[in-house]
Design a protein around this motif. Structure first.
Motif, PDB file in Angstrom:
ATOM      1  N   ASN A  37       0.808  -1.221   0.000  1.00  0.00           N
ATOM      2  CA  ASN A  37       0.000   0.000   0.000  1.00  0.00           C
ATOM      3  C   ASN A  37       0.842   1.273   0.000  1.00  0.00           C
ATOM      4  OD1 ASN A  37      -2.259  -1.609   0.141  1.00  0.00           O
ATOM      5  ND2 ASN A  37      -2.379  -1.498   2.376  1.00  0.00           N
ATOM      6  N   SER A  61      -2.062   4.209   1.040  1.00  0.00           N
ATOM      7  CA  SER A  61      -3.518   4.092   0.984  1.00  0.00           C
ATOM      8  C   SER A  61      -3.981   2.812   1.658  1.00  0.00           C
ATOM      9  CB  SER A  61      -4.000   4.133  -0.468  1.00  0.00           C
ATOM     10  OG  SER A  61      -3.435   3.054  -1.194  1.00  0.00           O
ATOM     11  N   VAL A  62      -5.212   2.861   2.169  1.00  0.00           N
ATOM     12  CA  VAL A  62      -5.795   1.715   2.863  1.00  0.00           C
ATOM     13  C   VAL A  62      -7.154   1.408   2.238  1.00  0.00           C
ATOM     14  CG1 VAL A  62      -6.603   0.811   5.066  1.00  0.00           C
ATOM     15  CG2 VAL A  62      -4.646   2.377   5.000  1.00  0.00           C
ATOM     16  N   PRO A  63      -7.324   0.229   1.623  1.00  0.00           N
ATOM     17  CA  PRO A  63      -8.640  -0.133   1.095  1.00  0.00           C
ATOM     18  C   PRO A  63      -9.522  -0.736   2.209  1.00  0.00           C
ATOM     19  CG  PRO A  63      -7.005  -1.772   0.474  1.00  0.00           C
ATOM     20  CD  PRO A  63      -6.273  -0.720   1.234  1.00  0.00           C
ATOM     21  N   LEU A  64     -10.795  -0.360   2.202  1.00  0.00           N
ATOM     22  CA  LEU A  64     -11.753  -0.836   3.192  1.00  0.00           C
ATOM     23  C   LEU A  64     -13.006  -1.341   2.481  1.00  0.00           C
ATOM     24  CD1 LEU A  64     -11.447   2.191   5.652  1.00  0.00           C
ATOM     25  CD2 LEU A  64     -10.393  -0.058   5.956  1.00  0.00           C
ATOM     26  N   PHE A  65     -13.740  -2.230   3.158  1.00  0.00           N
ATOM     27  CA  PHE A  65     -15.018  -2.739   2.624  1.00  0.00           C
ATOM     28  C   PHE A  65     -14.852  -3.278   1.204  1.00  0.00           C
ATOM     29  CE2 PHE A  65     -16.101   0.981   5.381  1.00  0.00           C
ATOM     30  CZ  PHE A  65     -16.515   0.242   6.476  1.00  0.00           C
ATOM     31  N   ASP A  66     -14.004  -4.304   1.074  1.00  0.00           N
ATOM     32  CA  ASP A  66     -13.738  -4.918  -0.231  1.00  0.00           C
ATOM     33  C   ASP A  66     -13.285  -3.884  -1.270  1.00  0.00           C
ATOM     34  OD1 ASP A  66     -14.398  -7.436   0.714  1.00  0.00           O
ATOM     35  OD2 ASP A  66     -16.524  -7.162   0.253  1.00  0.00           O
ATOM     36  N   SER A  67     -12.501  -2.927  -0.810  1.00  0.00           N
ATOM     37  CA  SER A  67     -11.909  -1.878  -1.662  1.00  0.00           C
ATOM     38  C   SER A  67     -12.932  -0.904  -2.226  1.00  0.00           C
ATOM     39  CB  SER A  67     -11.102  -2.493  -2.826  1.00  0.00           C
ATOM     40  OG  SER A  67     -10.032  -3.255  -2.333  1.00  0.00           O
ATOM     41  N   VAL A  78     -11.505   3.712  -0.239  1.00  0.00           N
ATOM     42  CA  VAL A  78     -10.049   3.832  -0.128  1.00  0.00           C
ATOM     43  C   VAL A  78      -9.734   5.161   0.550  1.00  0.00           C
ATOM     44  CG1 VAL A  78      -7.862   4.011  -1.377  1.00  0.00           C
ATOM     45  CG2 VAL A  78      -9.619   2.428  -2.175  1.00  0.00           C
ATOM     46  N   TYR A  95     -14.769   6.535  -2.906  1.00  0.00           N
ATOM     47  CA  TYR A  95     -15.817   5.564  -2.583  1.00  0.00           C
ATOM     48  C   TYR A  95     -16.516   5.150  -3.871  1.00  0.00           C
ATOM     49  CZ  TYR A  95     -20.126   3.518  -0.850  1.00  0.00           C
ATOM     50  OH  TYR A  95     -21.182   2.658  -0.626  1.00  0.00           O
TER      51      TYR A  95
END
Length: 429
Positions: free
Chosen positions: A83, A113-119, A122, A179
Motif C-alpha cells: 500500500n 492508501s488503505v482499502p476498506l469494505f472490499d476496496s 479507499v 468511494y
C-alpha cells in the motif's frame, strides 16, 4: 514579406535537439522499464516543439519560428509495501521566457492508501513535493500525451505566464478518499502545502505588479500561511461522465528584496481560485468545459514609483473570469482532432477591458485585459511510442501573453490579435 531567421534559435536549441534525437532513435521497448517483479518502474519522455506567430512572441522569438519548447522527463516509481508507493519525476523544460528553470525535481511524493469494505472505500495520505490536484488536467499535464492539445487552455492553466511550476506541485501533504458504489464513484482531496511561488512569474502574478520598462521585477520572498486546496469529484461508468469542483486559497506575505524598497514595499495578497469542471466521454467523441474565477485582494506594496498601478481600484480587489468549451473527435485510435474556445477576462465586470484601460490613463490598451482563443488541433500517434500534435490558435486579446517576451504590449502600435501555430513531436517509454 518578413524573412524567417532560424539560425539563432537553432543554435540555442541544438544540444537539446541532438539529445532528443538520440532518445528518439534508440531501440527502446514500448513499455516502461520494470525491475524486481514490477515493483520498480521507470518511465520517460522527450518532446520537441516549434512555435510560429504572426504578431507578438510566445515561447521565445516565435515570429522567427521558435524552437524554445521542449520537455524531457524521467519518472520512477517504487512500491515498497503493498500500500506504499514512492514516485518522483526529474524534468528538463524550456519554453523561452515562460520557463527558464531548466532541470528541476518536478515532484517526489510518498503515497500510502488503505482499502476498506472490499476496496469500495479507499483512504490515503500523500506527502513530499506533491502534485497539485486542480481541475481536469493539472495533475496529468506533464507531457503532451496527457494533454488534449499542445497547449492547455491558457485561461485556466497559465503556461505562458510562467506559472507552470508553481501550479504543478507544492511541498506538503494531502489526505484523500474514494468511494465506489456500482457505476458511481465519489472522491475528495484536501491539501496543505508551501507553494513554489518564488518560481517563474508567480511572484509578479501574486503581487499584481507587471514587468514594465523602468521598473525592476517584483522580486522578493513570499511566505505566510500554507496554500490550502480542495477537490471533490464524481465519476459515472468508469469516467464516461465526470463532474469536479476544485478550489485554491492563498494568503501570502511579500517581502521585497533588499535594494528594491524604493520600488516595492512589503505587502499581502489573498487569492481564491474556484473551478468547476465537467466532461462527457463517448466512444468517438468527448465534450469538456471548465469555468472559474480568480478573486484577489491586495494590501501594502505601495510606493510612489508604482502608485499609478496600485491606484487602480481593480488592483486592490479584482475578480477575473476564466472558461473554455472543448470538443474532441477520434477518427481512429491513432488520429483525433480537437476544437476549443477559451476565454480569459481579467476583470469580469469589464469584459471588454475599456474601463480598465481608462483607469490606467491609457497606459494599457483594452486588449491587455482579455484573451479569446479559438483553437483547432490534430494529434497523430503514428507509431506505438511516438506522437505528433499541432494546434492553430487565433487569439483576440493579449491578456495571457508574457511581458518579458513582449515588452511593447502596451504600445499603441501593438496588435490586439495574433495567430499561432505550435507543433510538438514526442516520444515516450
Amino acid at each position: 514579406m518578413r524573412s524567417i531567421n532560424l539560425k539563432p534559435r537553432f543554435g540555442k536549441a541544438a544540444s537539446m535537439i541532438f539529445c532528443s534525437a538520440l532518445v528518439l532513435l534508440s531501440p527502446m521497448k514500448a513499455s516502461a522499464k520494470e525491475f524486481f517483479d514490477g515493483n520498480v518502474k521507470v518511465y520517460g519522455f522527450a518532446s520537441q516543439g516549434a512555435t510560429y506567430t504572426d504578431h507578438h512572441q510566445v515561447f521565445g522569438t516565435s515570429r522567427d519560428v521558435s524552437l524554445d519548447f521542449r520537455e524531457m522527463g524521467l519518472i520512477t516509481s517504487v512500491k515498497l509495501l503493498p500500500n506504499l508507493l514512492i514516485s518522483a519525476q526529474g524534468l528538463y523544460r524550456d519554453t523561452g521566457a515562460s520557463d527558464t528553470q531548466g532541470t528541476r525535481l518536478d515532484f517526489a511524493q510518498a503515497d500510502y492508501s488503505v482499502p476498506l469494505f472490499d476496496s469500495s472505500l479507499v483512504l490515503g495520505a500523500r506527502g513530499g513535493r506533491v502534485k497539485i490536484p486542480f481541475g481536469l488536467y493539472n495533475d496529468t499535464r506533464d507531457v503532451v500525451w496527457t494533454r488534449p492539445s499542445v497547449l492547455l487552455p491558457q485561461s485556466i492553466y497559465f503556461d505562458t505566464l510562467a506559472l507552470r511550476q508553481a501550479m504543478i506541485a507544492a511541498d506538503g501533504g494531502m489526505l484523500y478518499g474514494r468511494y465506489t458504489h456500482g457505476e458511481h464513484r465519489f472522491g475528495w482531496e484536501f491539501m496543505a502545502a508551501e507553494p513554489q511561488d518564488s518560481t517563474g512569474g508567480a511572484t509578479g502574478f501574486l503581487t499584481g505588479i507587471p514587468h514594465m520598462p523602468g521598473l525592476p521585477k517584483s522580486e522578493g520572498s513570499l511566505g505566510g500561511r500554507p496554500m490550502l486546496l480542495g477537490r471533490a469529484f464524481y465519476e459515472w461508468m468508469g469516467g464516461r461522465g465526470k463532474l469536479m469542483f476544485s478550489i485554491v486559497d492563498l494568503d501570502r506575505d511579500f517581502s521585497a528584496s533588499p535594494g528594491l524598497s524604493a520600488f516595492y514595499q512589503n505587502g499581502n495578497t489573498k487569492v481564491t481560485y474556484p473551478l468547476f469542471s465537467a466532461q462527457y466521454n463517448a466512444e468517438k467523441w468527448s465534450l469538456t468545459a471548465e469555468y472559474g474565477w480568480i478573486s484577489s485582494d491586495r494590501s501594502g506594496y505601495s510606493t510612489a514609483n508604482t502608485a499609478f498601478i496600485q491606484g487602480l481600484p481593480t488592483w486592490k480587489n479584482n475578480t477575473s473570469e476564466n472558461f473554455y468549451v472543448q470538443g474532441e473527435y477520434r477518427f481512429t485510435p491513432e488520429f483525433w482532432a480537437v476544437l476549443r474556445y477559451d476565454v480569459l477576462h481579467l476583470n469580469r465586470d469589464d469584459r471588454g477591458g475599456r474601463e480598465m484601460s481608462r483607469l490606467s490613463g491609457g497606459l494599457a490598451p483594452a486588449h491587455r485585459f482579455y484573451a479569446r482563443d479559438l483553437t483547432a488541433g490534430v494529434r497523430w500517434s503514428f507509431a506505438r511510442n511516438f506522437l505528433l500534435a499541432s494546434d492553430y490558435h487565433y487569439v483576440n486579446g493579449t491578456a495571457w501573453l508574457n511581458e518579458s517576451e513582449n515588452p511593447n504590449l502596451s504600445s499603441p502600435e501593438a496588435s490586439s490579435h495574433f495567430s499561432m501555430v505550435t507543433t510538438m513531436l514526442s516520444f515516450r517509454f
